[in-house]
Design an enzyme around this catalytic site. Structure first.
Site, PDB file in Angstrom:
ATOM      1  N   LEU A 149       0.856  -1.175   0.000  1.00  0.00           N
ATOM      2  CA  LEU A 149       0.000   0.000   0.000  1.00  0.00           C
ATOM      3  C   LEU A 149       0.893   1.226   0.000  1.00  0.00           C
ATOM      4  CD1 LEU A 149      -2.638  -0.893   2.787  1.00  0.00           C
ATOM      5  CD2 LEU A 149      -2.981  -1.019   0.315  1.00  0.00           C
ATOM      6  N   ASP A 150       0.416   2.310  -0.587  1.00  0.00           N
ATOM      7  CA  ASP A 150       1.164   3.556  -0.503  1.00  0.00           C
ATOM      8  C   ASP A 150       1.328   3.955   0.962  1.00  0.00           C
ATOM      9  OD1 ASP A 150       1.316   3.731  -3.230  1.00  0.00           O
ATOM     10  OD2 ASP A 150      -0.268   5.228  -3.440  1.00  0.00           O
ATOM     11  N   ARG A 151       2.375   4.662   1.220  1.00  0.00           N
ATOM     12  CA  ARG A 151       2.648   5.111   2.589  1.00  0.00           C
ATOM     13  C   ARG A 151       1.476   5.906   3.159  1.00  0.00           C
ATOM     14  NH1 ARG A 151       8.068   8.558   4.350  1.00  0.00           N
ATOM     15  NH2 ARG A 151       7.646   8.614   6.603  1.00  0.00           N
ATOM     16  N   GLU A 152       0.823   6.728   2.334  1.00  0.00           N
ATOM     17  CA  GLU A 152      -0.256   7.594   2.800  1.00  0.00           C
ATOM     18  C   GLU A 152      -1.599   6.879   2.915  1.00  0.00           C
ATOM     19  OE1 GLU A 152       1.516   8.003   0.082  1.00  0.00           O
ATOM     20  OE2 GLU A 152       2.594   9.911   0.120  1.00  0.00           O
ATOM     21  N   THR A 153      -1.663   5.626   2.466  1.00  0.00           N
ATOM     22  CA  THR A 153      -2.917   4.870   2.473  1.00  0.00           C
ATOM     23  C   THR A 153      -2.997   3.977   3.704  1.00  0.00           C
ATOM     24  OG1 THR A 153      -2.907   4.836   0.057  1.00  0.00           O
ATOM     25  CG2 THR A 153      -4.359   3.271   1.156  1.00  0.00           C
TER      26      THR A 153
END
Length: 351
Positions: A149-153
């Protein structure tokens, strides 16, 4: 794993080395494999030799996220030997951390990843979920990320506890046999009849910072289908609710987004290119609007890995997991949006 030519006992070497991947390491990312193979070599240097093309797989260039296959031949460049008794990588050990568990058995575990935490270390991040989880479970024989997952997700992230589980689950992801649905708050009124986004994507790098030798930050954009780097990407969008916030009444939509392909930044780019950027997205969103949203308490991107369906790699049973919206996102939602979300909740199945 065994050397084809002149292996030395030390994992770092001052001459070119050729290694052959055996079945035990099939499916592992190149960077994670090299961290284990080249103990004592700084992670920053490992990423540098990958980016520069000095690490080759079957004579071809590779990326850090390239998955290894049994029989692959790796070429490693000469590496300076670490001084005896001195740890070449002076970065601190990753902190031991457990994450909220959604499910666990002897084959896999599913966590509810918080936003702001990378799934693995590298590219300026000293450690991520997998390194911290390994530090928290020092007796675990095997822990590997199934996907990312993206870091911000925030939301559901699978970790395999057995090699067989890793390869089985990754095959399901490759063959699109999993169901992955995200929740996103997007700008504007998403048209109810706009349900399918089918636009190819390609990765590119921003220009390097002045005076820096490192490559620029990675970005993704929509390209023509005949573009040489085009990767097909299909996203399905369902409107769950119209959302009114104090900054502008009825100016947002809460949507459920199901991806049929797992491309980097796929959801973010598809939604932004359709004119409905994700609230709080600092790469593809509306920067002025994001500043206003921050004053309302949204300090992150409103993208959450909500649901995941897959077949258990050992038992063969279909499983359905769901991670509720984290408190910082729920706090932004008015009552009607939360009611719509509750109505759309699915039964969670895992034994």
């Amino acid at each position: 794993m065994k050397n084809i030519i002149g292996a030395k006992a030390s994992p770092a070497a001052s001459e070119v080395r050729f290694l052959t991947v055996d079945g035990e390491f099939a499916g592992q990312r190149l960077d994670n494999f090299l961290f284990r193979e080249l103990k004592g070599v700084p992670k920053t240097h490992v990423y540098r030799i990958i980016r520069s093309g000095e690490v080759r797989i079957n004579k071809g260039r590779a990326q850090a996220e390239t998955r290894l296959e049994a029989g692959d031949v790796l070429r490693l460049p000469p590496l300076r030997m670490a001084t005896v008794g001195h740890r070449a990588d002076s970065s601190p050990s990753p902190p031991a951390r457990e994450f909220p568990l959604l499910y666990e058995d002897d084959a896999l575990l599913a966590i509810d990843k918080p936003a702001g935490v990378a799934v693995h270390g590298g590219s300026g991040v000293s450690s991520g979920v997998i390194e911290q989880l390994r530090a928290a479970r020092p007796t675990a024989r095997f822990l590997e990320l199934v996907h990312r997952l993206d870091r911000e997700t925030s939301g559901i992230l699978l970790v395999a506890k057995k090699r067989s589980a890793l390869t089985g689950l990754q095959q399901q992801f490759r063959e699109r046999e999993t169901g992955k649905t995200y929740l996103a708050l997007v700008e504007g009124h998403w048209p109810a009849n706009k349900k399918v986004l089918d636009a190819p994507l390609a990765r590119y790098l921003l220009p390097s910072r002045p005076g820096s030798t490192e490559p620029g930050e990675r970005r993704v954009r929509i390209v023509a289908r005949d573009h040489p780097d085009a990767m097909r990407a299909v996203t399905l969008v369902e409107v769950l609710a119209r959302v009114s916030l104090p900054i502008e009444p009825d100016a947002f939509s809460l949507v459920a987004v199901t991806i049929k392909t797992g491309r980097t930044h796929q959801i973010r780019v598809h939604l932004a290119s359709a004119g409905h950027a994700i609230a709080g997205d600092d790469k593809y969103g509306d920067f002025e609007r994001n500043r206003v949203l921050q004053r309302l308490g949204l300090k992150r991107m409103f993208l959450h890995a909500w649901r995941l369906q897959f077949t258990h790699p050992a038992r063969g049973e279909r499983m359905a997991l769901q991670a509720e919206l984290p408190p910082e996102l729920r706090a932004l939602m008015p009552g009607p949006a939360l009611e719509a979300l509750a109505v759309s909740a699915m039964p969670v199945t895992h034994d």
